[in-house]
Every structure is written in structure tokens, then in C-alpha cells.
Scaffold this motif. Structure first.
Motif, short mmCIF file in Angstrom:
data_model
loop_
_atom_site.label_atom_id
_atom_site.label_comp_id
_atom_site.label_asym_id
_atom_site.label_seq_id
_atom_site.Cartn_x
_atom_site.Cartn_y
_atom_site.Cartn_z
N ARG A 125 -4.32 1.53 -2.34
CA ARG A 125 -3.27 1.55 -3.37
C ARG A 125 -1.89 1.58 -2.71
NH1 ARG A 125 -7.08 4.93 -6.04
NH2 ARG A 125 -6.02 6.82 -5.30
N ASP A 126 -1.76 2.33 -1.60
CA ASP A 126 -0.49 2.32 -0.86
C ASP A 126 -0.11 0.90 -0.46
OD1 ASP A 126 -0.40 5.09 -0.99
OD2 ASP A 126 -1.14 5.39 1.06
N ALA A 127 -1.14 0.09 -0.13
CA ALA A 127 -0.91 -1.28 0.31
C ALA A 127 -0.68 -2.25 -0.84
CB ALA A 127 -2.11 -1.75 1.14
N GLY A 128 -0.71 -1.73 -2.07
CA GLY A 128 -0.39 -2.55 -3.23
C GLY A 128 -1.58 -2.98 -4.07
N PHE A 129 -2.79 -2.68 -3.61
CA PHE A 129 -3.98 -3.11 -4.34
C PHE A 129 -4.26 -2.20 -5.54
CE2 PHE A 129 -4.69 -4.67 -0.02
CZ PHE A 129 -5.07 -5.98 -0.26
N ALA A 130 -4.95 -2.75 -6.53
CA ALA A 130 -5.61 -1.93 -7.53
C ALA A 130 -6.94 -1.51 -6.92
CB ALA A 130 -5.84 -2.73 -8.81
N ALA A 131 -7.16 -0.22 -6.77
CA ALA A 131 -8.35 0.27 -6.07
C ALA A 131 -8.83 1.55 -6.74
CB ALA A 131 -8.07 0.51 -4.60
N GLY A 136 -5.42 -6.14 6.16
CA GLY A 136 -4.92 -5.42 7.32
C GLY A 136 -3.41 -5.47 7.41
N ALA A 137 -2.84 -6.64 7.12
CA ALA A 137 -1.38 -6.78 7.16
C ALA A 137 -0.72 -5.89 6.13
CB ALA A 137 -1.00 -8.24 6.93
N LEU A 138 -1.28 -5.83 4.92
CA LEU A 138 -0.69 -5.02 3.87
C LEU A 138 -0.86 -3.52 4.15
CD1 LEU A 138 -1.83 -7.23 0.88
CD2 LEU A 138 0.54 -6.79 1.56
N LEU A 139 -2.00 -3.13 4.73
CA LEU A 139 -2.17 -1.73 5.13
C LEU A 139 -1.16 -1.36 6.21
CD1 LEU A 139 -6.07 -1.54 5.21
CD2 LEU A 139 -4.57 -0.10 3.79
N HIS A 140 -1.00 -2.24 7.19
CA HIS A 140 -0.04 -2.00 8.27
C HIS A 140 1.38 -1.86 7.70
CE1 HIS A 140 1.94 -2.61 12.23
NE2 HIS A 140 2.79 -3.34 11.54
N MET A 161 -4.02 6.72 7.02
CA MET A 161 -5.29 6.57 7.73
C MET A 161 -5.15 5.55 8.85
SD MET A 161 -8.20 6.56 4.72
CE MET A 161 -9.54 6.69 5.92
N ARG A 162 -6.05 5.63 9.81
CA ARG A 162 -6.09 4.68 10.93
C ARG A 162 -7.29 3.77 10.73
NH1 ARG A 162 -5.95 7.43 16.66
NH2 ARG A 162 -3.75 7.64 16.12
N PHE A 163 -7.04 2.47 10.53
CA PHE A 163 -8.08 1.51 10.20
C PHE A 163 -8.34 0.53 11.34
CE2 PHE A 163 -6.57 2.68 5.95
CZ PHE A 163 -7.77 2.85 5.26
#
Length: 321
Positions: free
Chosen positions: A167-173, A16-20, A1-3
Motif C-alpha cells: 500500500r505504501d507503494a501505491g497498490f490496493a492490497a 520492486g521499483a515502486l517499493l523502492h 521492510m527489506r525486500f
């Protein structure tokens, strides 16, 4: 996705850093020295595992973002939400999903005035931002829990997609149709932010937090507002969040504590303790502790006073004076 992450402070910047880093194209909106540092050298993310500097695009205004986005993550303090929404509404497609990656429970309603597709994210993510160009995430290997749902209720494909990206960025979501129940529980937890920000930390300070929460539960009950229980919250968190110091950047305090530490001149108490005060006035329940917490936190912010400098006994004396 583009955030588009609107508000690249502790939570917004680290998310934002983790999503990137996980491969999702991410653009940040920031301001002042923080924006200048990101534009000059990238955003530095420090975690218990490593420190890295990421080349993330950053701008001052949503009108500067050069392309459409799939979703906006609002991550500023509640006291800055209205102005941010007005700037956003002037530039982005009104159908763009807007997700409130914020504490408090007023942001979603404000967003829904201007955008039809609004999502609530319950934030359990220990992060710090004290230095321009640097954000710190204090939990590893999972940085935090970011459960979400459509506002005011429900789960749809967009909520599923955002949860997947997180979740891709490492979070529990986890997508939750009743996410606002969980945000009201988080509000109860965040009521002590004002005390954490202004008071010297000791047992008496912890007692003040309990007084604030007991008063707030009475208000929510009078208003007929459901909230997840402390036990539900304990079970959801489990051992997922493991707070750790990051070399050179110990976890100093709550987001409100960080506002005082950075000398921003403002604090979000009006949208945390102030939410309880508002509901109390609407439903005839006295809220002296939360009103006092709101007033003292704002006083400290206006006067530029240092965090954690008022003894709890003096806080109580001011309440009765």
C-alpha cells in the motif's frame, strides 16, 4: 521492510521499483541484458504519470545479495520457479517469508516444499517489460491490486506487513485468508493468455478464451476447488485499475504475449492451461481446448514465432487435425 524481488520483469520489476520509491529497501534479481542495463544505469520505470530511473541494486544470483531480507517476492514465470527456489534455498534463512507474486497456482506449493512461511499474492497489475532496463506500469493512479494471504490459508502479522508495504507503494492490497480462491479466479482469467499470445485478435479469439474458461470451470468443479466468482472479481476490481497507454510504450499484450515478443524461447502455458490439463487428468475430465492452447503456445515459443500471428480459425483447425 527489506525486500528481495526475484525476477525483475514486468510485474517484479515494476513492483520492486515502486517499493523502492516508497522507501522500502529493495534488491532485484534479474538476468541477461536486463540485469546489465539495471547495473549500468538503474531501472527505468515508466507510468502514465511520469518516467524515472531508480538506482536499485540488482544481482544475478541470490548468493550475491550482501545482507538478509525481510521477505522474498517471487516474480518469475511459473516455468522458472523450481530452479529459482533451489537457488534461494541454498542461500537464505529458511524462515524467510516467501511471497509468490506470480500467476498460476502451483508456485506456492513448490515453495512450501522448501520454505515453511509461504504467502500467495493475487496479481492484477498491468505491466510490460520489452526493453532491457525498462519496465512499464499501465494503470494510474493505482498501479494494481495485490491482495495476499498466508498459504494455504490464513492471515498473520507478516501478511499484514507485506500488505502495508505494498500500500505504501501505491497498490490496493488487502490481506485475505482465502487468497487461493482469488488466485484460482485469476487462473481462469489467465487461461486466455496463450490465445492472446499466438492468435490474431478479433471476436473469434475472445470466443476461444470463453471455451477455455468453461472447460476449466468444469475441471475445478470436478476437483472440488472453490474459486471466486466473476462477479466477486468485478466488484473487487471496480474502477481501481485504469489501463492507460504510456508514451512510447503501448500495452502490447499479456505476460505470455510479452514472452513471445521478447523471443525468450519459453512461455508459462504449462502452469496456466497446463494446470487445468493436469487437474482434468487427475479427475477424469477431458480438456482438449486447454491442452491445445498449451501445446500451440509452447510451439510458438520454441520456434521463435511472432505473437498474435495465427488466425483463430487456423487455431481451431489445428485442434481438429
Amino acid at each position: 521492510m527489506r525486500f528481495l524481488v526475484y525476477g525483475a520483469g514486468a510485474v517484479g520489476g515494476a513492483a520492486g521499483a515502486l517499493l523502492h520509491a516508497s522507501g522500502h529497501e529493495t534488491v532485484l534479481l534479474a538476468r541477461g541484458a536486463h540485469l546489465a542495463a539495471i547495473q549500468r544505469q538503474g531501472l527505468t520505470l515508466a507510468t502514465p504519470e511520469d518516467t524515472r530511473t531508480l538506482p536499485i541494486a540488482a544481482y544475478a544470483d541470490p548468493a550475491e545479495v550482501p545482507h538478509p531480507v525481510d521477505a522474498v517476492l517471487l516474480a518469475m514465470k511459473g516455468n522458472d520457479t523450481e530452479a529459482a527456489l533451489r537457488a534461494l534455498a541454498a542461500t537464505v534463512d529458511p524462515a524467510t517469508p516467501v511471497a509468490c507474486l506470480q500467476n498460476g497456482v502451483a508456485n506456492e506449493r513448490a515453495a512450501l516444499r522448501l520454505f515453511p512461511n509461504v504467502y500467495a499474492i493475487c496479481v492484477a497489475f498491468p505491466a510490460t517489460h520489452l526493453e532491457p532496463g525498462v519496465v512499464v506500469a499501465h494503470s494510474a493512479p493505482t498501479p494494481g491490486i495485490l491482495d495476499l494471504g498466508r498459504y494455504p490459508y490464513g492471515v498473520d502479522e507478516v501478511a499484514q506487513r507485506i500488505a502495508g508495504a505494498l500500500r505504501d507503494a501505491g497498490f490496493a492490497a488487502s490481506p485475505r485468508p482465502d487468497v487461493m480462491r482469488w488466485k484460482y479466479r485469476k487462473l481462469l482469467v489467465n487461461l486466455s493468455n496463450a490465445v492472446d499470445a499466438v492468435c490474431v485478435r478479433d471476436e473469434a479469439t475472445a470466443e476461444l478464451g470463453e471455451l477455455l474458461r468453461a472447460e476449466a470451470v468444469a475441471v475445478l468443479d470436478a476437483a472440488g476447488i472453490d474459486h471466486a466468482s466473476a462477479e466477486e472479481d468485478r466488484l473487487r476490481r471496480g474502477d481501481t485499475i485504469r489501463r492507460q497507454d504510456v508514451p512510447g510504450t503501448p500495452r502490447g499484450g499479456s505476460s505470455s504475449w510479452q514472452s513471445l515478443a521478447r523471443g525468450t524461447g519459453s512461455i508459462e502455458a504449462d502452469y496456466l492451461n497446463g494446470e487445468i490439463v493436469l487437474l482434468g487428468r487427475l479427475h477424469g475430465v477431458a480438456t482438449p481446448y486447454n491442452e491445445h492452447a498449451r501445446r500451440v503456445a509452447n510451439l510458438f515459443a520454441r520456434q521463435g514465432r511472432p505473437p498474435a500471428s495465427l488466425p483463430a480459425a487456423q487455431w481451431r483447425t489445428l485442434l481438429t487435425s
